[in-house]
Design a protein around this motif. Structure first.
Motif, PDB file in Angstrom:
ATOM      1  N   ASN A  63      -2.773   0.378  -4.099  1.00 38.40           N
ATOM      2  CA  ASN A  63      -2.490  -0.891  -3.489  1.00 38.40           C
ATOM      3  C   ASN A  63      -2.158  -1.816  -4.624  1.00 38.40           C
ATOM      4  O   ASN A  63      -2.826  -1.923  -5.572  1.00 38.40           O
ATOM      5  CB  ASN A  63      -3.204  -1.379  -2.173  1.00 38.40           C
ATOM      6  CG  ASN A  63      -4.594  -1.436  -2.757  1.00 38.40           C
ATOM      7  OD1 ASN A  63      -5.034  -2.449  -3.368  1.00 38.40           O
ATOM      8  ND2 ASN A  63      -5.684  -0.443  -2.612  1.00 38.40           N
ATOM      9  N   ASN A 105       3.207  -1.483   4.094  1.00 35.99           N
ATOM     10  CA  ASN A 105       2.492  -0.060   4.263  1.00 35.99           C
ATOM     11  C   ASN A 105       3.601   1.037   3.880  1.00 35.99           C
ATOM     12  O   ASN A 105       4.586   1.005   4.872  1.00 35.99           O
ATOM     13  CB  ASN A 105       1.690   0.388   5.400  1.00 35.99           C
ATOM     14  CG  ASN A 105       1.114   1.520   5.420  1.00 35.99           C
ATOM     15  OD1 ASN A 105       0.649   1.982   4.284  1.00 35.99           O
ATOM     16  ND2 ASN A 105       0.832   2.153   6.439  1.00 35.99           N
ATOM     17  N   LYS A 106       3.398   1.776   2.747  1.00 30.72           N
ATOM     18  CA  LYS A 106       4.470   2.768   2.406  1.00 30.72           C
ATOM     19  C   LYS A 106       6.011   2.052   2.418  1.00 30.72           C
ATOM     20  O   LYS A 106       6.827   2.558   3.255  1.00 30.72           O
ATOM     21  CB  LYS A 106       4.447   3.935   3.353  1.00 30.72           C
ATOM     22  CG  LYS A 106       3.167   4.548   3.148  1.00 30.72           C
ATOM     23  CD  LYS A 106       2.909   5.561   4.297  1.00 30.72           C
ATOM     24  CE  LYS A 106       4.112   6.623   4.589  1.00 30.72           C
ATOM     25  NZ  LYS A 106       3.619   7.856   5.470  1.00 30.72           N
ATOM     26  N   THR A 134      -3.438   7.273  -3.259  1.00 32.19           N
ATOM     27  CA  THR A 134      -3.323   5.946  -2.702  1.00 32.19           C
ATOM     28  C   THR A 134      -3.451   4.867  -3.595  1.00 32.19           C
ATOM     29  O   THR A 134      -4.447   4.944  -4.331  1.00 32.19           O
ATOM     30  CB  THR A 134      -4.207   6.084  -1.336  1.00 32.19           C
ATOM     31  OG1 THR A 134      -3.996   7.164  -0.605  1.00 32.19           O
ATOM     32  CG2 THR A 134      -4.014   4.790  -0.761  1.00 32.19           C
ATOM     33  N   MET A 184       0.982  -1.077   0.035  1.00 31.08           N
ATOM     34  CA  MET A 184       0.126   0.061  -0.041  1.00 31.08           C
ATOM     35  C   MET A 184       0.792   1.157  -0.170  1.00 31.08           C
ATOM     36  O   MET A 184       1.844   1.412   0.817  1.00 31.08           O
ATOM     37  CB  MET A 184      -0.899   0.274   1.265  1.00 31.08           C
ATOM     38  CG  MET A 184      -1.937  -1.120   1.319  1.00 31.08           C
ATOM     39  SD  MET A 184      -2.658  -1.404   2.850  1.00 31.08           S
ATOM     40  CE  MET A 184      -1.550  -1.991   3.884  1.00 31.08           C
TER      41      MET A 184
END
Length: 464
Positions: free
Chosen positions: A172, A284-285, A170, A160
């Motif tokens: 994913n 995440n990131k 954003t 993500m």
């Protein structure tokens, strides 16, 4: 289903340019022996020094992953390692005549094609996995990036990304199995923001970059000064912005190509852990720094697991032999029958279980105030399991008996006490010849070895 290690069938050579150095570089992918892993060899340096793809050798994650051993560096390893992992390889030697892996089109596509042209062969060795049993997490408080591994039967990955910019937004991406890597992830290209491109150009980096090997997201106004830098650096008369906010160099393969490329990077960076993983990775990131720090954490856990040398056992499996079937195979009877059930059996190995309770008759006299299962009985339990392995499929097994003739290398590494489940495993070390059975036995409690011994027994046919 076979789960053997794999390597290349033939050698294959690629040529390209290093992204940051701008230098021409040739790499040659070559077959490697079992348990080699991925190994870089610098053919341009005296002695052809070797740098293993190991997380503990990571020295820089600035715009790519760099590994270094004894002063010898390999830059930008992630796309190549992602391709080798995604193509289901275990052992490859990578000869390289410069310090940086070529950027090619900024994805793993051409490395994947190289593997396909070289071909893949199975090797005569089983794969080793690190099975994640408990949640493992690494968090970077400065960036908010986080990677978590949770138990799963396959190597699954979800990434993500959120850079806080309208142009990218954003995104994913995910794969449920590495078999999806080639078609879903392999051609996702690296990307950068315009402000980063300017910084890199000013710093004298991305000398090998062009508008064909990176997606450039325009997160700022293109000033005349910036336009001049870009046209000069990329040898293009004019640059403009597409409606989707991407520089007009290339067309996106996917709307979420950035997230897919981040997943590609995760696969390549986590390959540095050195062992195949069974887990679901949620990133995440992600970035090279957190990816490689997480790989180091995994590597440490893998090293601990290897030192313990405890295989995976599913104790909920139905018994292959229950206690009644065991008594049909062995002449032993309670209280000297020390195997309660058998849960796995092959031609060369057997796994059984002994549930240790306070009702065992030997606890009456063996340290009644601190009951401990006698070591000699632990060895006997392994020997009985060996008897089941050898006699289990013989029709007239009642006509045969087995007797110890030698025991070596006995080690007792922890106490076995009431309430423990002693998992026993025996492996044939050599084919049975002239009635001689040569076995290695282990006894495990929880996640540690309790006992081990090398045993030799003689099978004899009793006269009627």
């Amino acid at each position: 289903m076979s789960d053997k290690q794999k390597t290349l069938a033939n050698e294959y050579e690629l040529n390209g340019v290093g992204l940051h150095t701008g230098r021409q570089v040739t790499i040659k992918l070559k077959p490697a022996a079992v348990n080699t892993g991925f190994v870089f060899v610098r053919t341009d340096l005296e002695g052809n020094p070797v740098v293993e793809a190991d997380a503990n050798y990571v020295t820089s994650t600035e715009r790519g992953t760099t590994i270094e051993k004894k002063g010898v560096k390999i830059h930008t390893t992630e796309h190549l390692l992602a391709a080798l992992t995604g193509m289901d390889l275990d052992n490859v030697i990578i000869e390289i005549n410069n310090a940086e892996v070529p950027i090619l089109d900024g994805s793993a596509k051409y490395f994947i094609e190289a593997v396909e042209r070289a071909g893949i062969v199975e090797q005569d060795a089983e794969r080793e996995y690190f099975v994640v049993k408990d949640i493992i997490t690494y968090h970077d408080p400065e960036t908010g990036s986080e990677i978590t591994a949770i138990p799963a039967d396959e190597y699954q990955i979800t990434t993500m990304v959120d850079f806080g910019t309208k142009v990218l937004g954003t995104q994913n991406a995910s794969i449920k199995n590495l078999s999806e890597f080639k078609d879903e992830i392999g051609n996702a290209r690296t990307f950068s923001f315009l402000h980063e491109i300017e910084y890199l150009l000013d710093a004298g980096l991305i000398k090998g970059g062009d508008l064909g090997n990176a997606i450039v997201y325009v997160d700022k106004e293109i000033t005349p000064e910036t336009r001049e830098k870009l046209t000069k650096a990329f040898n293009k008369e004019n640059v403009s912005i597409r409606p989707n906010g991407v520089l007009d160099n290339i067309t996106l393969h996917y709307p979420n190509e950035a997230a897919r490329h981040k997943l590609l990077d995760v696969v390549g960076d986590l390959a540095l852990a050195g062992t195949r993983i069974k887990a679901k990775i949620i990133a995440n990131k992600p970035g090279h720094q957190i990816n490689t720090n997480f790989a180091k954490k995994l590597s440490k856990q893998i090293s601990i697991a290897k030192r313990k040398n405890v295989p995976e056992f599913d104790l909920t499996k139905p018994a292959i032999y229950d206690i009644n079937q065991i008594m049909e195979i062995l002449p032993h009877r309670p209280p000297f029958l020390l195997v309660d059930k058998v849960i796995e059996r092959t031609e060369t190995s057997c796994v059984g279980v002994k549930n240790v309770t306070m009702n065992e008759p030997f606890f009456v006299g063996h340290f009644p105030n601190e009951p401990v299962m006698p070591g000699v009985l632990q060895v006997e339990a392994m020997a009985q399991l060996g008897g089941i392995l050898v006699l289990g499929e013989i029709e007239d097994r009642k006509d045969y008996s087995t007797y110890f003739i030698k025991i070596e290398g006995i080690k007792f590494k922890r106490k076995v006490v009431p309430g423990d489940t002693l998992v026993l495993k025996v492996d044939l070390l050599h084919p049975i010849r002239r009635g001689i059975v040569h076995m290695q036995g282990y006894g495990y409690v929880n996640d540690t070895i309790a006992v081990e011994a090398e045993m030799m027994a003689l099978i004899t046919k009793e006269s009627v």
